[in-house]
Motif scaffolding. Structure first.
Motif, mmCIF file in Angstrom:
data_model
loop_
_atom_site.group_PDB
_atom_site.id
_atom_site.type_symbol
_atom_site.label_atom_id
_atom_site.label_comp_id
_atom_site.label_asym_id
_atom_site.label_seq_id
_atom_site.Cartn_x
_atom_site.Cartn_y
_atom_site.Cartn_z
ATOM 1 N N MET A 36 31.266 74.850 6.892
ATOM 2 C CA MET A 36 30.273 74.486 7.788
ATOM 3 C C MET A 36 30.795 73.709 9.110
ATOM 4 O O MET A 36 31.627 73.101 8.885
ATOM 5 C CB MET A 36 29.089 73.683 7.002
ATOM 6 C CG MET A 36 29.601 72.284 6.731
ATOM 7 S SD MET A 36 28.040 71.423 5.753
ATOM 8 C CE MET A 36 26.662 71.442 6.837
ATOM 9 N N THR A 39 27.021 68.393 11.225
ATOM 10 C CA THR A 39 25.700 68.447 11.864
ATOM 11 C C THR A 39 25.711 67.670 13.143
ATOM 12 O O THR A 39 26.641 67.199 13.619
ATOM 13 C CB THR A 39 24.720 67.794 10.710
ATOM 14 O OG1 THR A 39 25.344 66.408 10.492
ATOM 15 C CG2 THR A 39 24.803 68.617 9.599
ATOM 16 N N GLN A 68 20.017 66.364 8.971
ATOM 17 C CA GLN A 68 20.560 67.570 8.656
ATOM 18 C C GLN A 68 21.556 67.682 7.341
ATOM 19 O O GLN A 68 21.552 68.697 6.610
ATOM 20 C CB GLN A 68 21.223 68.265 9.668
ATOM 21 C CG GLN A 68 20.162 68.745 10.848
ATOM 22 C CD GLN A 68 21.142 69.226 11.967
ATOM 23 O OE1 GLN A 68 22.122 68.749 12.333
ATOM 24 N NE2 GLN A 68 20.453 70.039 12.660
ATOM 25 N N TRP A 72 20.941 69.601 4.079
ATOM 26 C CA TRP A 72 22.206 70.634 3.524
ATOM 27 C C TRP A 72 22.560 70.408 1.816
ATOM 28 O O TRP A 72 22.642 71.158 1.048
ATOM 29 C CB TRP A 72 23.542 70.613 4.244
ATOM 30 C CG TRP A 72 23.346 71.806 5.139
ATOM 31 C CD1 TRP A 72 23.176 71.708 6.575
ATOM 32 C CD2 TRP A 72 23.523 73.082 4.811
ATOM 33 N NE1 TRP A 72 23.381 73.065 6.813
ATOM 34 C CE2 TRP A 72 23.638 73.696 5.858
ATOM 35 C CE3 TRP A 72 23.755 73.814 3.608
ATOM 36 C CZ2 TRP A 72 23.715 75.228 6.024
ATOM 37 C CZ3 TRP A 72 23.912 75.136 3.313
ATOM 38 C CH2 TRP A 72 23.793 75.892 4.644
ATOM 39 N N ARG A 75 19.796 71.626 -0.145
ATOM 40 C CA ARG A 75 19.808 72.833 -0.142
ATOM 41 C C ARG A 75 20.807 73.299 -1.369
ATOM 42 O O ARG A 75 20.668 74.471 -1.998
ATOM 43 C CB ARG A 75 20.231 73.538 1.108
ATOM 44 C CG ARG A 75 20.031 74.949 1.190
ATOM 45 C CD ARG A 75 20.579 75.570 2.615
ATOM 46 N NE ARG A 75 19.362 75.434 3.437
ATOM 47 C CZ ARG A 75 19.541 75.797 4.678
ATOM 48 N NH1 ARG A 75 20.570 75.999 5.246
ATOM 49 N NH2 ARG A 75 18.347 75.642 5.413
ATOM 50 N N THR A 97 28.914 63.974 7.604
ATOM 51 C CA THR A 97 28.091 65.153 7.182
ATOM 52 C C THR A 97 28.717 65.353 5.981
ATOM 53 O O THR A 97 27.777 65.382 4.850
ATOM 54 C CB THR A 97 28.679 66.167 8.114
ATOM 55 O OG1 THR A 97 28.110 65.980 9.311
ATOM 56 C CG2 THR A 97 28.139 67.627 7.769
ATOM 57 N N LEU A 101 26.121 64.993 1.871
ATOM 58 C CA LEU A 101 26.067 65.973 1.058
ATOM 59 C C LEU A 101 25.855 65.597 -0.031
ATOM 60 O O LEU A 101 24.985 66.131 -0.767
ATOM 61 C CB LEU A 101 27.045 67.126 1.161
ATOM 62 C CG LEU A 101 27.253 67.937 2.460
ATOM 63 C CD1 LEU A 101 28.546 68.620 2.456
ATOM 64 C CD2 LEU A 101 25.899 68.661 3.138
ATOM 65 N N GLY A 162 25.579 72.006 12.383
ATOM 66 C CA GLY A 162 24.839 72.213 11.117
ATOM 67 C C GLY A 162 25.016 73.628 10.298
ATOM 68 O O GLY A 162 24.299 73.545 9.352
ATOM 69 N N PRO A 183 21.187 75.321 9.910
ATOM 70 C CA PRO A 183 20.783 74.293 9.265
ATOM 71 C C PRO A 183 19.294 74.101 9.059
ATOM 72 O O PRO A 183 18.483 74.619 9.282
ATOM 73 C CB PRO A 183 21.071 73.056 10.453
ATOM 74 C CG PRO A 183 21.213 74.064 11.778
ATOM 75 C CD PRO A 183 21.422 75.241 11.255
#
Length: 183
Positions: A36, A39, A68, A72, A75, A97, A101, A162, A183
């Motif tokens: 990735m 973001t 974002q 993620w 998600r 970032t 997570l 993102g 994203p």
């Protein structure tokens, strides 16, 4: 007419959704990795004279970028990935970032760091990244957080902030993108 348009849209969405489901499954099983772009961090590049070890000298995530990154993480957990091997660029925006997570320890990996200011490193660093990925042992899913220039050099795609790519493993000469996820 509207009815036919809706049916066509649904027909086209079906295979894409199936392919994305297959990509997530490959990631869970270790047959793929998630790469990735960090973001949202407003701007382009870094200020002149930035210092890699000093976040206040770099371009950093804003609140949208932080939201974002947390989204993620949610998600990934929704997809059954609660822990992962997370590797990140050494830049603060990528490290933040990766940390947000919430999937485990974040390991800095120099081959994921941006070569935006040193474009002559593109080919060499991309080869080094390929070697790094090839050397990963089987185990938990792999999540890599990097920069647009790195993702573009490896895949030929231009991801937005993102955005993530699920890439088939092992990496082939022409990288196989199993899914492209916004994203």
């Amino acid at each position: 007419m509207l009815k036919w348009g809706l049916l066509l849209l649904l027909a086209l969405a079906g295979p894409a959704a199936a392919n994305t489901d297959e990509a997530w499954q490959a990631l869970r099983e270790g047959r793929a990795m998630l790469l990735m772009r960090h973001t949202h961090a407003p701007g382009t590049g870094d200020p002149p004279g930035f210092v890699l070890e000093q976040c206040h000298t770099q371009r950093n995530l804003d609140e949208l970028g932080r939201e974002q990154a947390r989204a993620w993480g949610d998600r990934l957990r929704e997809q059954g990935i609660h822990q992962a091997r997370v590797y990140s660029s050494q830049y603060c925006r990528a490290q933040e970032t990766a940390t947000l997570l919430g999937l485990g320890e974040v390991v800095p990996e120099p081959t994921l760091s941006s070569f935006f200011a040193r474009r002559e490193r593109r080919a060499e660093q991309t080869r080094e990244l390929r070697r790094f990925v090839a050397g990963l042992e089987p185990g938990l899913p792999v999540v890599l957080v990097s920069h647009q220039v790195n993702l573009t050099a490896l895949t030929g795609l231009f991801p937005r902030a993102g955005e993530a790519l699920i890439l088939a493993l092992p990496l082939e000469d022409r990288v196989r993108v199993l899914a492209r996820i916004n994203p």
